[in-house]
Design an enzyme around this catalytic site. Structure first.
Site: not given
Ligand code: FBP
Length: 553
Positions: A175-176, A311, A251, A202-204, A81
């Site tokens: 993470d993946d 979410e 999330g 990275k990741t929001i 994402g």
């Protein structure tokens, strides 16, 4: 191409590097720290990563650069994402690579990891990259969710690297993706390809963090964007005094985004999925909890409010997860066709009633019909319910409404309840990165190149001390295997980076817990306003409340 005035200004912004990276490439030396071991399951992880396990933590310092001079051809991939700041990781990487040697080359593999497998790439030039400095989005090369995880894929990747003389791959992901980066690094090392792999966090969602990684990039900008919108809604609610706003925020699993937005805006309600799971709360209990706030505020003449819903929350409600598992089972294989062939919802309902256990049917029965139908319509390619598509903001407002009706019957509530619904997710993923994310991302990319230049493989680019001004940030790298443990995934034990959920004994949650009873009844809203890019550091360079609280500030 026409660009907005803000974009024009942002193209000129010079991201701040950690002090130790500011003196030019010739004056960056490396300091090796302790050998590392994985956070758990050491023997198993060591056996799976014989070539990359146990390497030393490293930090960069000011001093004579001793890296071997070698032409570098680097490939970069954006994975998963979108998160604000991704372009700056690429820019920082490019600038460090070109500052080291103009002959060095940076390729961008298009549309995520599949670009590497399909050998679909672009070669970056000054002119091309300059259009993307300090901008949001991943459109510079696109992103994708193809997983790089099989030996066959790794062999193709090795061939593509060989064809272009690639010396290193940088994977910008969550993470993946970084777990897969570690496995790819091990494959490259085991097959003596000479290709290094470096990851960037990275990741929001904010769930790639641990004792080494203080936060993933994008979380800062995305939560500030949502918080601006939530604050605006709070002010509207407090002006009109007639609506209850149910706001779902992104999330996928962890509630870091919801919690940060709550700390920024002090809404009446914020659910935290991890707490819901810990307390084994039922849908009915959650609805009662929200209804209490609605009723108490109504009793004080306030028929309005704001509730934040993470979410992923429904998956954390134990009885709801059992229901989902039973529905997946109910429609497995040919039974889905049988179900789909039924002509009316009434027939389908009877089929469901027949197939679910009494307990799950009781949960199913209290859901609004639209949600009931969603559970059977939205299926993923494996035929499973797509939980992330469930409109939980509508689910909870409907359940609260039903509770309030009951309370009216017993004379314990006499207010008005008009709910409105919102979902904030995609709105925040491609915003112009805040100064924090612009600086952090540029530093991550720049630093990733230093790790490459010094020959490291299977490392995550690490910038720490992030709650302090950038001058004091610390640059270095951590072997990805250090962050790994074994987890059961799709019926198999796999080495993975542990996903960070909200810690209920952590300082951000504790702060929220200490204030939420007051926020539930009072109108204690705070209005963060829009992200500021120019002006005093006190508004332009502030980080998240989560990070500040975690750092004891
Ligand atoms: P990443 O974990 O890849 O960073 O993506 C997170 C996320 O933004 C979640 O918050 C959200 O549930 C999901 O992506 C949406 O995915 P998609 O973009 O495929 O709709």
């Amino acid at each position: 191409m026409s660009i907005s005035p803000l974009q024009k200004e942002r193209l000129q912004y010079s991201p701040k590097l950690p002090g130790m990276l500011r003196n030019g490439i010739a004056e960056i030396c490396v300091k090796e720290g302790e050998e590392t071991k994985s956070v758990a399951d050491q023997e198993k992880i060591k056996a799976l990563f014989p070539n990359t396990y146990g390497k030393r933590e490293i930090t960069f310092e000011k001093g004579q650069n001793t890296s071997a001079a070698k032409k570098q051809v680097v490939g970069v991939i954006l994975s998963g994402g979108q998160a604000p700041g991704g372009h700056n990781v690429v820019c920082g990487l490019y600038d460090a690579l070109k500052a080291t040697d103009r002959e060095n080359v940076l390729y961008g593999f298009k549309n995520g990891p599949s670009g590497l497998l399909n050998d679909d790439y672009v070669e970056f030039t000054d002119e091309f990259i300059d259009q993307y400095r300090n901008t949001g989005g991943f459109d510079i090369i696109g992103s994708g969710r193809t997983k790089l995880e099989t030996e066959e894929q790794f062999a193709v990747a090795a061939e593509v690297c060989k064809k272009h003389g690639i010396t290193a791959i940088v994977i910008i992901g969550g993470d993946d993706s970084n777990t897969n980066a570690a496995v790819l690094a091990e494959f490259f090392a085991a097959h003596n390809t000479g290709v290094q792999v470096i990851g960037c966090p990275k990741t929001i969602d904010g769930d790639l963090k641990n004792e080494d990684i203080e936060c993933s990039f994008g979380f800062d900008t995305a939560t500030k964007t949502y918080s601006e919108l939530i604050g605006n809604i709070e002010r509207d609610a407090n002006s009109a005094k007639k609506y209850w706003h149910f706001i779902k925020v992104m999330g996928r699993s962890a509630s870091h985004v919801a919690l940060e937005c709550a700390l920024e805006t002090q809404p009446n309600i914020c659910l935290v999925s991890e707490e819901v799971a810990e307390k084994k709360m039922s849908l009915s209990e959650i609805a009662d909890y929200i209804a209490d706030s609605v009723a108490n505020r109504a009793a004080n003449g306030m028929n309005f409010g704001v509730a934040i819903i993470p979410e992923g929350v429904v998956e954390f409600v134990p009885e709801f997860s059992v229901l989902i598992a039973e529905i997946n089972e109910l429609l497995a294989g040919a039974k889905a066709d049988e179900f789909n062939a039924l002509p009316t919802w009434k027939d389908k309902y009877a089929f469901i009633e027949n197939g679910l256990t009494k307990e799950s049917m009781a949960v199913f029965a209290i859901l609004p019909e639209t949600i009931q139908q969603q559970l059977f319509l939205e299926r993923d390619p494996h035929g499973n319910v797509q939980v992330s598509l469930i409109e939980s903001e509508k689910l909870f407002s409907a359940l609260v409404k039903a509770k309030l009706e009951e309370r009216k019957q017993t004379g314990t509530y006499s207010g008005k309840f008009s709910p409105l619904h919102h979902f904030f997710g995609y709105e925040g993923r491609c915003a112009f990165p805040s100064n924090f994310d612009a600086d952090y991302c540029y530093s991550l990319g720049y630093n990733a190149f230093m790790l490459i230049q010094y020959g490291y493989n299977g490392y995550l680019s690490k910038i720490s001390n992030l709650s302090k001004p950038a001058e004091e940030w610390v640059a270095g790298g951590m072997p990805i295997t250090k962050m790994m443990n074994m987890e059961r995934r799709h019926g198999e034990d796999k080495p993975v980076i542990r996903k960070a959920l909200v810690e209920l004994d952590g300082k951000p949650f504790k702060f929220f817990e200490a204030h939420r009873a007051e926020w539930a009844v009072e109108t204690a809203y705070t209005y963060p306003g829009a992200i500021q890019y120019y002006g005093p550091a006190s508004v332009c360079d502030i980080t998240t409340r989560t990070l500040a609280l975690e750092k004891g500030e």
